[in-house]
Design a protein around this motif. Structure first.
Motif, PDB file in Angstrom:
ATOM      1  N   GLY A 291      30.788  45.435  43.618  1.00 31.67           N
ATOM      2  CA  GLY A 291      32.027  45.878  43.998  1.00 31.67           C
ATOM      3  C   GLY A 291      33.049  44.898  44.185  1.00 31.67           C
ATOM      4  O   GLY A 291      32.891  43.783  44.285  1.00 31.67           O
ATOM      5  N   LEU A 292      34.448  45.414  44.468  1.00 33.93           N
ATOM      6  CA  LEU A 292      35.421  44.499  44.943  1.00 33.93           C
ATOM      7  C   LEU A 292      35.087  43.737  45.963  1.00 33.93           C
ATOM      8  O   LEU A 292      34.678  44.278  47.203  1.00 33.93           O
ATOM      9  CB  LEU A 292      36.819  45.276  45.123  1.00 33.93           C
ATOM     10  N   SER A 310      36.095  28.632  54.880  1.00 35.97           N
ATOM     11  CA  SER A 310      35.181  29.142  53.750  1.00 35.97           C
ATOM     12  C   SER A 310      36.235  29.594  52.534  1.00 35.97           C
ATOM     13  O   SER A 310      37.388  29.717  52.622  1.00 35.97           O
ATOM     14  CB  SER A 310      34.781  30.306  54.154  1.00 35.97           C
ATOM     15  N   MET A 311      35.479  29.815  51.429  1.00 36.60           N
ATOM     16  CA  MET A 311      36.313  30.031  50.316  1.00 36.60           C
ATOM     17  C   MET A 311      35.414  31.427  49.860  1.00 36.60           C
ATOM     18  O   MET A 311      34.199  31.395  49.753  1.00 36.60           O
ATOM     19  CB  MET A 311      36.336  29.098  49.171  1.00 36.60           C
ATOM     20  N   ALA A 312      36.288  32.513  49.523  1.00 32.17           N
ATOM     21  CA  ALA A 312      35.715  33.457  48.965  1.00 32.17           C
ATOM     22  C   ALA A 312      35.844  34.037  47.472  1.00 32.17           C
ATOM     23  O   ALA A 312      36.858  33.459  47.029  1.00 32.17           O
ATOM     24  CB  ALA A 312      36.295  35.018  49.828  1.00 32.17           C
ATOM     25  N   VAL A 313      34.730  34.659  46.672  1.00 33.51           N
ATOM     26  CA  VAL A 313      34.860  34.331  45.347  1.00 33.51           C
ATOM     27  C   VAL A 313      34.001  35.869  45.069  1.00 33.51           C
ATOM     28  O   VAL A 313      32.885  36.257  45.729  1.00 33.51           O
ATOM     29  CB  VAL A 313      33.956  33.214  44.616  1.00 33.51           C
ATOM     30  N   GLY A 314      34.384  36.323  43.739  1.00 39.39           N
ATOM     31  CA  GLY A 314      33.752  37.270  43.272  1.00 39.39           C
ATOM     32  C   GLY A 314      34.462  39.016  43.354  1.00 39.39           C
ATOM     33  O   GLY A 314      34.545  39.408  44.495  1.00 39.39           O
ATOM     34  N   VAL A 315      34.735  39.209  42.126  1.00 36.63           N
ATOM     35  CA  VAL A 315      35.565  40.343  42.112  1.00 36.63           C
ATOM     36  C   VAL A 315      36.734  40.421  42.984  1.00 36.63           C
ATOM     37  O   VAL A 315      36.922  41.378  43.643  1.00 36.63           O
ATOM     38  CB  VAL A 315      34.768  41.610  41.908  1.00 36.63           C
ATOM     39  N   ILE A 316      37.436  39.534  42.912  1.00 31.68           N
ATOM     40  CA  ILE A 316      38.833  39.472  43.644  1.00 31.68           C
ATOM     41  C   ILE A 316      39.755  39.808  42.575  1.00 31.68           C
ATOM     42  O   ILE A 316      39.911  38.628  41.615  1.00 31.68           O
ATOM     43  CB  ILE A 316      38.876  38.142  44.446  1.00 31.68           C
ATOM     44  N   VAL A 317      40.535  40.633  42.497  1.00 30.46           N
ATOM     45  CA  VAL A 317      41.295  41.009  41.409  1.00 30.46           C
ATOM     46  C   VAL A 317      42.813  41.110  41.789  1.00 30.46           C
ATOM     47  O   VAL A 317      43.741  41.110  40.924  1.00 30.46           O
ATOM     48  CB  VAL A 317      40.700  41.978  40.483  1.00 30.46           C
ATOM     49  N   ASP A 318      42.909  41.789  42.937  1.00 33.92           N
ATOM     50  CA  ASP A 318      44.388  42.110  43.275  1.00 33.92           C
ATOM     51  C   ASP A 318      44.933  41.556  44.051  1.00 33.92           C
ATOM     52  O   ASP A 318      44.274  40.904  45.348  1.00 33.92           O
ATOM     53  CB  ASP A 318      44.105  43.734  43.921  1.00 33.92           C
ATOM     54  N   PRO A 319      46.384  41.211  43.959  1.00 37.18           N
ATOM     55  CA  PRO A 319      46.973  40.365  45.026  1.00 37.18           C
ATOM     56  C   PRO A 319      46.989  40.773  46.439  1.00 37.18           C
ATOM     57  O   PRO A 319      46.765  39.969  47.422  1.00 37.18           O
ATOM     58  CB  PRO A 319      48.467  40.474  44.638  1.00 37.18           C
ATOM     59  N   GLU A 339      38.931  37.392  36.426  1.00 38.46           N
ATOM     60  CA  GLU A 339      40.414  37.720  36.523  1.00 38.46           C
ATOM     61  C   GLU A 339      41.464  36.668  36.176  1.00 38.46           C
ATOM     62  O   GLU A 339      42.511  37.158  35.496  1.00 38.46           O
ATOM     63  CB  GLU A 339      40.501  38.175  37.831  1.00 38.46           C
ATOM     64  N   ILE A 340      41.129  35.581  36.344  1.00 38.46           N
ATOM     65  CA  ILE A 340      42.202  34.511  36.065  1.00 38.46           C
ATOM     66  C   ILE A 340      42.065  33.996  34.648  1.00 38.46           C
ATOM     67  O   ILE A 340      42.967  33.690  34.083  1.00 38.46           O
ATOM     68  CB  ILE A 340      42.245  33.431  37.176  1.00 38.46           C
ATOM     69  N   PHE A 345      48.157  33.372  34.476  1.00 41.70           N
ATOM     70  CA  PHE A 345      49.303  33.035  35.374  1.00 41.70           C
ATOM     71  C   PHE A 345      49.203  34.248  36.769  1.00 41.70           C
ATOM     72  O   PHE A 345      50.132  34.588  37.156  1.00 41.70           O
ATOM     73  CB  PHE A 345      50.589  33.753  34.809  1.00 41.70           C
ATOM     74  N   TRP A 346      48.026  34.355  37.103  1.00 44.25           N
ATOM     75  CA  TRP A 346      47.658  35.431  38.143  1.00 44.25           C
ATOM     76  C   TRP A 346      48.502  35.088  39.390  1.00 44.25           C
ATOM     77  O   TRP A 346      49.074  35.991  39.898  1.00 44.25           O
ATOM     78  CB  TRP A 346      46.424  35.436  38.367  1.00 44.25           C
TER      79      TRP A 346
END
Ligand SMILES: Cc1cc2nc3c(=O)[nH]c(=O)nc-3n(C[C@H](O)[C@H](O)[C@H](O)COP(=O)(O)O)c2cc1C
Length: 382
Positions: A291-292, A310-319, A339-340, A345-346
Motif C-alpha cells: 500500500g501507500l 533515513s530515506m523512505a521509499v515505496g509507493v510514495i506518490v502524493d505531495p 511515480e517520478i 517533474f514531480w
C-alpha cells in the motif's frame, strides 16, 4: 513552511529539498557504458528539480551486473561516459548520486522488458557464472553460485573502493551502497542466503562483516566530505529471515562505519521482491499488500532507534503524503521510483501543490517565463 522543500546539508553537500530519485535500472548500457538514453533519463529528473538524482545500480565489476545491459564503473571509459550526466545534474542545482552495486547470486539475468528478467541460459554467450556467500541458488531455475573465498571478498571490497574513487572522478557527490533486494551485500546479511561457517557468516556480527568492511573502506576512500547512503532490505519477509530488529542493529553499525543515511527498502532475498506491510518474519502471501508508503514504518523505526538519518521509499506518490513523512520525522528524504518515471517533474508539481512555488521560481529559467504565461492563459480561460 514545507519540510519537504526545506534544504538539508550533509557533510559538504546541500540538498535543495528532500525529494530523491530512487535508483532505477534502465537496462540500456553497452558494455557497462552509459548511452544517450541515460543522459536523457537522468537529466529529465534534474530539470524536474528532485534534489538528489541517483543513477541506477552501477556494477563494481563485470560479474556484478544484473543483466549484460546494466551500467558499470569498473573502467575509465565507463567513468568518462557518466561525466556529462553529473555535470548537467549539478548545473540544475541538483545533486548527482550513484548507487554502487554487485548483483551476486541474482546476476546474469535478462532485462524485464527483453527477456522477462529470467536467469540467462548457462550456454548463453552473454552470461557468466554468478557468485554468492554459498552455493545455494536464489530460487529454483537460478544458477548455482560459486561461493566467494575470503580472498575474493577482499578483492571485491577493493572493487567497491575503486568504483567509489571513479564515481567521485565522474562528478558524483553522493554514493549509495546497494545492500538490498537479494544482491551480494544483502545475501551476506540474511541468514536465508548466508550459510557460511567462517568469519563472514554464522551469527549477526559475522553476516554483517562484509557489508561493514565495504562501508569502512569506501568511507576511507571518499574522505569526510561526501555523503554515504546504504540501501537495506529492512525485512526479508520470509520465515527465519532478516528482521527489522536486525536492520536497527545493522544501521547502528553502518552509522559507526561512516554511513550517513539508511535507505529503507525491503524484500528480494529469494527472487523478485515481495513485501509485507508490518510483520517481519512471517511467510509471505502472494497477495500481500504494497500500500501507500508501505515501507515508511521501516525508515521511521531505523531513524528513531539507530539515531541515524533515513530515506523512505515505496509507493510514495502524493505531495501531501511525502510532506507528512518528512514533517512527522519518519524520514529525512523520500525516494520516488515509478511515480517520478510517470511524472519526472514531480518535485516541481509537488511544490505547487504544497503552495511553496506559486510563481514557478523553482523552475529552470528556460521554462519559467513560458509556464508563467501558460498559467495566465489558463486563468484568462477560466
Ligand atoms: C524500473 C525500475 C528499476 C529499478 N532499479 C533499481 C536499482 O537499480 N536499484 C535499486 O536499489 N532499486 C531499484 N528499483 C527499486 C526502486 O528504486 C524503488 O525502491 C521501488 O520502485 C519502490 O519505489 P516506487 O514505489 O516509488 O517505485 C527499481 C525499480 C524500478 C521500477
Amino acid at each position: 513552511m514545507s519540510r519537504l522543500f526545506s534544504p538539508l546539508t550533509l557533510r559538504s553537500v546541500t540538498f535543495a529539498n528532500r525529494v530523491a530519485v530512487s535508483p532505477l535500472c534502465m537496462y540500456s548500457a553497452v558494455d557497462g557504458v552509459a548511452q544517450p538514453f541515460h543522459f536523457a533519463h537522468l537529466s529529465t529528473f534534474a530539470r524536474g528539480k528532485a534534489a538528489l538524482v541517483f543513477s541506477e545500480a552501477t556494477a563494481v565489476e563485470p560479474a556484478g551486473r544484473i543483466t549484460p545491459q546494466c551500467l558499470g564503473i569498473w573502467t575509465d571509459e565507463q567513468r568518462d561516459a557518466l561525466k556529462p550526466i553529473t555535470a548537467f545534474i549539478d548545473s540544475m542545482g541538483c545533486v548527482p548520486g550513484i548507487q554502487l552495486a554487485h548483483a551476486g547470486r541474482k546476476a546474469a539475468t535478462s532485462s524485464p522488458f527483453a527477456g522477462g528478467g529470467k536467469p540467462l541460459a548457462t550456454d548463453d554467450p552473454s552470461g557468466w557464472h554468478v557468485v554468492g556467500p554459498g552455493v545455494e541458488p536464489v530460487a529454483p531455475g537460478f544458477q548455482e553460485p560459486r561461493a566467494l573465498t575470503e580472498s575474493d571478498i577482499a578483492d571485491l571490497t577493493q572493487s567497491f573502493v575503486t568504483a567509489a574513487r571513479r564515481s567521485l572522478e565522474a562528478g558524483f557527490k553522493v554514493i549509495e551502497l546497494h545492500g538490498a533486494h537479494g544482491y551480494l551485500l544483502h545475501s551476506f546479511l540474511s541468514p536465508l542466503s548466508n550459510t557460511r561457517n567462517d568469519g563472514y557468516g554464522g551469527d549477526l556480527p559475522g553476516r554483517m562483516r562484509f557489508p561493514l568492511e565495504v562501508c569502512r573502506a569506501v568511507r576511507a576512500e571518499i574522505g569526510e566530505s561526501i555523503p554515504l547512503f546504504f540501501r537495506i532490505s529492512a525485512i526479508d519477509g520470509r520465515q527465519g529471515g532478516w528482521s527489522l530488529d536486525d536492520s536497527v542493529a545493522l544501521s547502528r553499525e553502518l552509522k559507526a562505519a561512516g554511513v550517513d543515511v539508511i535507505d529503507c527498502s525491503s524484500g528480494g532475498i529469494s527472487g523478485a521482491p515481495r513485501f509485507r506491510q508490518t510483520d517481519d518474519n512471517k511467510p509471505l502471501d502472494a497477495g500481500s499488500a504494497r500500500g501507500l508508503g508501505f515501507q515508511v514504518p521501516f525508515a521511521e523505526r531505523v531513524r528513531r532507534e539507530a539515531e541515524v538519518l533515513s530515506m523512505a521509499v515505496g509507493v510514495i506518490v502524493d505531495p501531501h503524503q511525502a510532506e507528512d513523512i518528512v514533517a512527522s520525522g519518519q524520514a529525512d528524504f523520500v525516494a520516488l521510483g515509478r511515480e517520478i518515471m510517470h511524472d519526472p517533474f514531480w518535485a516541481l508539481h509537488a511544490a505547487q501543490a504544497l503552495g511553496v512555488d506559486d510563481d514557478f521560481a523553482m523552475w529552470p529559467p528556460q521554462y519559467k517565463w513560458a509556464v508563467d504565461r501558460r498559467a495566465q492563459i489558463k486563468r484568462d480561460l477560466a
